[in-house]
Write an enzyme that holds these catalytic residues in place. Structure first.
Site, short mmCIF file in Angstrom:
data_model
loop_
_atom_site.label_atom_id
_atom_site.label_comp_id
_atom_site.label_asym_id
_atom_site.label_seq_id
_atom_site.Cartn_x
_atom_site.Cartn_y
_atom_site.Cartn_z
N THR A 20 0.85 -1.19 0.00
CA THR A 20 0.00 0.00 0.00
C THR A 20 0.89 1.24 0.00
OG1 THR A 20 -1.84 1.08 1.13
CG2 THR A 20 -0.11 0.22 2.52
N THR A 21 0.27 2.39 -0.07
CA THR A 21 0.96 3.67 0.13
C THR A 21 0.07 4.57 0.97
OG1 THR A 21 2.05 3.51 -2.03
CG2 THR A 21 2.04 5.67 -0.96
#
Length: 218
Positions: A20-21
């Site tokens: 994810t970010t």
């Protein structure tokens, strides 16, 4: 039947990799949180549009990374505890209180849970704040990034971040960071969710993938 045929396939016992970010940044008067929307399990995308910015209270949010189930569970527990706390004190909770609750749960169950939450929000005492929590760590920072996509944008955020940016500048900074990470990290993608919090309230925004900024090498 031979033991080889009965043996469990190796991939069943392998750790599932997630990606994810997430990012949270303070500005002069509040905070901006952002995340991508892709949920991955190994090389598979299991959800394209999950909102990883979860409300803990009216003006306090957290950005989720790690195991989606673990992170959501922590957020729901803290959300409930903050609701009870605000009733007891007859006032809105402090951002530090929310971050401390997340830190305590993360440390107590660090062997069972796999999650990293960034807590950010605004309160009457200290204004906009960002806290990073990881396995019992609690640190207040002007900005924080996390997830697999963060490795691709460390240089960008270090070079471009400035203290006391305006709300608009901070929103653009967060969107640009997410766009860069989503363009390079195979585990990040989908749409970009952005939440802006200040003394006036909370503003949520969803930016579609084809509306994200383009860079010269994309």
């Amino acid at each position: 039947m031979s033991e080889e045929l009965l043996a469990e396939p190796g991939w069943l016992s392998e750790e599932v990799k997630t990606g994810t970010t997430i990012i949270a940044v303070t500005f002069d008067g509040g905070v901006v949180l952002g995340s991508d929307s892709r949920v991955s399990a190994g090389e598979s995308v299991v959800n394209r549009v999950m909102n990883k910015l979860s409300p803990l209270h009216d003006k306090i949010y957290c950005a989720l990374s790690g195991s989606a189930a673990d992170a959501q569970t922590i957020a729901e527990i803290v959300n409930y505890q903050l609701d009870v706390h605000s009733i007891e004190v007859e006032d809105d909770p402090l951002v530090c209180s929310a971050a401390t609750l997340v830190k305590n749960i993360s440390y107590k169950y660090k062997e069972e849970l796999s999650a990293h939450l960034i807590v950010a929000g605004w309160d009457r005492k200290e204004g906009g704040q960002v806290y990073a929590t990881l396995s019992g760590l609690l640190t207040k920072q002007p900005f924080a990034i996390g997830g697999s996509g963060s490795f691709y944008i460390n240089g960008f955020v270090d070079a471009e971040f400035r203290k006391n940016m305006t709300k608009k500048e901070t929103q653009e900074f967060v969107v640009n960071a997410l766009a860069l990470a989503m363009g390079r990290d195979g585990s990040s993608g989908g749409v970009a969710y952005v939440v802006t919090i200040d003394k006036d309230g909370t503003e949520e925004k969803c930016i579609l993938g084809n509306e994200l900024p383009k860079f010269f090498d994309q």
